[in-house]
Design a protein around this motif. Sequence first.
Motif, PDB file in Angstrom:
ATOM      1  N   ALA A 281       1.667  -2.790 -17.071  1.00 47.01           N
ATOM      2  CA  ALA A 281       1.379  -1.623 -16.238  1.00 47.01           C
ATOM      3  C   ALA A 281       0.015  -1.063 -16.586  1.00 47.01           C
ATOM      4  N   ILE A 282      -0.533  -0.294 -15.668  1.00 44.46           N
ATOM      5  CA  ILE A 282      -1.825   0.391 -15.772  1.00 44.46           C
ATOM      6  C   ILE A 282      -2.996  -0.575 -15.668  1.00 44.46           C
ATOM      7  N   ASN A 283      -2.756  -1.877 -15.757  1.00 44.75           N
ATOM      8  CA  ASN A 283      -3.861  -2.830 -15.772  1.00 44.75           C
ATOM      9  C   ASN A 283      -4.672  -2.826 -14.484  1.00 44.75           C
ATOM     10  N   ASN A 284      -4.095  -2.322 -13.387  1.00 39.46           N
ATOM     11  CA  ASN A 284      -4.819  -2.303 -12.118  1.00 39.46           C
ATOM     12  C   ASN A 284      -5.598  -1.013 -11.901  1.00 39.46           C
ATOM     13  N   LEU A 285      -5.568  -0.098 -12.879  1.00 42.58           N
ATOM     14  CA  LEU A 285      -6.150   1.238 -12.715  1.00 42.58           C
ATOM     15  C   LEU A 285      -7.386   1.380 -13.596  1.00 42.58           C
ATOM     16  N   HIS A 286      -8.510   1.802 -13.010  1.00 44.54           N
ATOM     17  CA  HIS A 286      -9.704   2.065 -13.803  1.00 44.54           C
ATOM     18  C   HIS A 286      -9.478   3.303 -14.664  1.00 44.54           C
ATOM     19  N   TRP A 287     -10.088   3.325 -15.841  1.00 47.05           N
ATOM     20  CA  TRP A 287      -9.822   4.417 -16.782  1.00 47.05           C
ATOM     21  C   TRP A 287     -10.202   5.774 -16.214  1.00 47.05           C
TER      22      TRP A 287
ATOM     23  N   PRO B 221      -4.671  -8.517  -4.587  1.00 46.76           N
ATOM     24  CA  PRO B 221      -4.925  -7.388  -3.687  1.00 46.76           C
ATOM     25  C   PRO B 221      -4.670  -6.009  -4.284  1.00 46.76           C
ATOM     26  N   VAL B 222      -3.784  -5.915  -5.280  1.00 49.82           N
ATOM     27  CA  VAL B 222      -3.464  -4.603  -5.846  1.00 49.82           C
ATOM     28  C   VAL B 222      -4.464  -4.187  -6.922  1.00 49.82           C
ATOM     29  N   TYR B 223      -5.228  -5.131  -7.428  1.00 46.14           N
ATOM     30  CA  TYR B 223      -6.103  -4.880  -8.564  1.00 46.14           C
ATOM     31  C   TYR B 223      -7.251  -3.942  -8.186  1.00 46.14           C
ATOM     32  N   ALA B 224      -7.355  -2.817  -8.913  1.00 47.25           N
ATOM     33  CA  ALA B 224      -8.450  -1.851  -8.748  1.00 47.25           C
ATOM     34  C   ALA B 224      -8.526  -1.271  -7.342  1.00 47.25           C
ATOM     35  N   ALA B 225      -7.412  -1.265  -6.624  1.00 47.60           N
ATOM     36  CA  ALA B 225      -7.427  -0.833  -5.229  1.00 47.60           C
ATOM     37  C   ALA B 225      -6.967   0.605  -5.026  1.00 47.60           C
ATOM     38  N   ASN B 226      -6.319   1.228  -6.011  1.00 49.89           N
ATOM     39  CA  ASN B 226      -5.845   2.618  -5.907  1.00 49.89           C
ATOM     40  C   ASN B 226      -5.014   2.850  -4.643  1.00 49.89           C
ATOM     41  N   LEU B 227      -4.000   2.006  -4.459  1.00 49.03           N
ATOM     42  CA  LEU B 227      -3.147   2.056  -3.282  1.00 49.03           C
ATOM     43  C   LEU B 227      -1.980   3.006  -3.491  1.00 49.03           C
ATOM     44  N   ASP B 228      -1.402   3.495  -2.370  1.00 47.16           N
ATOM     45  CA  ASP B 228      -0.177   4.280  -2.475  1.00 47.16           C
ATOM     46  C   ASP B 228       1.018   3.327  -2.568  1.00 47.16           C
ATOM     47  N   THR B 229       2.227   3.893  -2.582  1.00 44.76           N
ATOM     48  CA  THR B 229       3.422   3.064  -2.801  1.00 44.76           C
ATOM     49  C   THR B 229       3.557   1.957  -1.774  1.00 44.76           C
ATOM     50  N   ASP B 230       3.417   2.290  -0.502  1.00 41.84           N
ATOM     51  CA  ASP B 230       3.535   1.261   0.536  1.00 41.84           C
ATOM     52  C   ASP B 230       2.437   0.215   0.392  1.00 41.84           C
ATOM     53  N   GLY B 231       1.235   0.670   0.080  1.00 41.01           N
ATOM     54  CA  GLY B 231       0.128  -0.261  -0.093  1.00 41.01           C
ATOM     55  C   GLY B 231       0.340  -1.202  -1.259  1.00 41.01           C
ATOM     56  N   VAL B 232       0.904  -0.694  -2.362  1.00 39.50           N
ATOM     57  CA  VAL B 232       1.180  -1.538  -3.522  1.00 39.50           C
ATOM     58  C   VAL B 232       2.212  -2.601  -3.177  1.00 39.50           C
ATOM     59  N   ARG B 233       3.273  -2.208  -2.497  1.00 36.41           N
ATOM     60  CA  ARG B 233       4.304  -3.191  -2.130  1.00 36.41           C
ATOM     61  C   ARG B 233       3.719  -4.293  -1.253  1.00 36.41           C
ATOM     62  N   LYS B 234       2.901  -3.898  -0.295  1.00 37.61           N
ATOM     63  CA  LYS B 234       2.284  -4.872   0.602  1.00 37.61           C
ATOM     64  C   LYS B 234       1.344  -5.796  -0.178  1.00 37.61           C
ATOM     65  N   ALA B 235       0.556  -5.214  -1.068  1.00 40.10           N
ATOM     66  CA  ALA B 235      -0.394  -6.011  -1.841  1.00 40.10           C
ATOM     67  C   ALA B 235       0.317  -6.990  -2.762  1.00 40.10           C
ATOM     68  N   LEU B 236       1.392  -6.555  -3.394  1.00 40.90           N
ATOM     69  CA  LEU B 236       2.147  -7.460  -4.263  1.00 40.90           C
ATOM     70  C   LEU B 236       2.710  -8.630  -3.462  1.00 40.90           C
ATOM     71  N   ALA B 237       3.182  -8.349  -2.252  1.00 42.00           N
ATOM     72  CA  ALA B 237       3.765  -9.403  -1.410  1.00 42.00           C
ATOM     73  C   ALA B 237       2.712 -10.411  -0.954  1.00 42.00           C
ATOM     74  N   GLU B 238       1.471  -9.965  -0.853  1.00 42.59           N
ATOM     75  CA  GLU B 238       0.402 -10.826  -0.345  1.00 42.59           C
ATOM     76  C   GLU B 238      -0.337 -11.579  -1.449  1.00 42.59           C
ATOM     77  N   ALA B 239      -0.011 -11.322  -2.705  1.00 45.76           N
ATOM     78  CA  ALA B 239      -0.743 -11.928  -3.814  1.00 45.76           C
ATOM     79  C   ALA B 239      -0.527 -13.436  -3.882  1.00 45.76           C
ATOM     80  N   SER B 240      -1.548 -14.131  -4.359  1.00 44.80           N
ATOM     81  CA  SER B 240      -1.471 -15.573  -4.570  1.00 44.80           C
ATOM     82  C   SER B 240      -1.512 -15.867  -6.068  1.00 44.80           C
TER      83      SER B 240
END
Length: 260
Positions: free
Chosen positions: A158-164, A223-242
């Motif tokens: 956790a937190i790895n996708n968030l800039h300090w 897609p979720v990395y460093a993107a600062n997405l909301d909950t729906d955006g995170v779910r979508k990004a996780l589903a689209e990851a390769s």
Amino acid sequence: MPRRRRSHASAPATARRHAGDGQTIPQLGRAMMKVGIIGSGEIGGSLTRRLSKLGHQVSIANSRGPGSLADLAAETGARAVTVHEAARSGEIVFVAIPAFKIADLPKDLFDEVDADVAVVETGNYYPQERDGRIDPIEQGMAESRWVANQLGRPVLKAINNLHWRSLLDGGKPAGTPGRIALPVSGDNDAHKARVIRLFDELGYDGVDAGPLDDSWRQQPGTPVYAANLDTDGVRKALAEASPERKPEFRAALNSSIGKP
């Protein structure tokens, strides 16, 4: 924590608690927690500042020893301790150090630490910029699975996708439109729920991102990395990851750990 690419007192309170799928469950009285943090860099320092301000009892450690943390301890009220003490100081322990330094941690770091203690690793593997080549990761192992193997201890990612900077000042009250959501991967649902509750206090929604071996979905270049997405955006990004690592996040053939 995402890297910018080189081109790149315990007053009573209430908090909203989020289930693993990001949905809200009823408010509960917020209890102060004991938190250990190993690593005093950008993420470790930001966590120390934020959690101490909330009234949690923070124990902070780094490889240079407690004396090097006197200023941070004086600023925040956190306890400066050894890495062994930090591993034994919390209901949650954050490991916030570079990937190439993970193997240098004491092999007995988590020996006899209660299994109920949640261990969260916040790092990312940057083979070209910092870490050098780590073969199991290059061969497809999830970064956090490699960390867990090195520590001999189950971890959450956790937190790895968030800039300090976003960790230090990006939190918002629950229900705020656009509130940043943080994916949490791991194999222990109770640990995930505890960490997600803590993130809510910090001002972020938590999203259960599945088991640790699926944590590649939140690694650098996804897609979720460093993107600062909301909950729906995170779910979508996780589903689209390769699972295929992008070339900029792969090591050179002749590199080695800690020598990019």
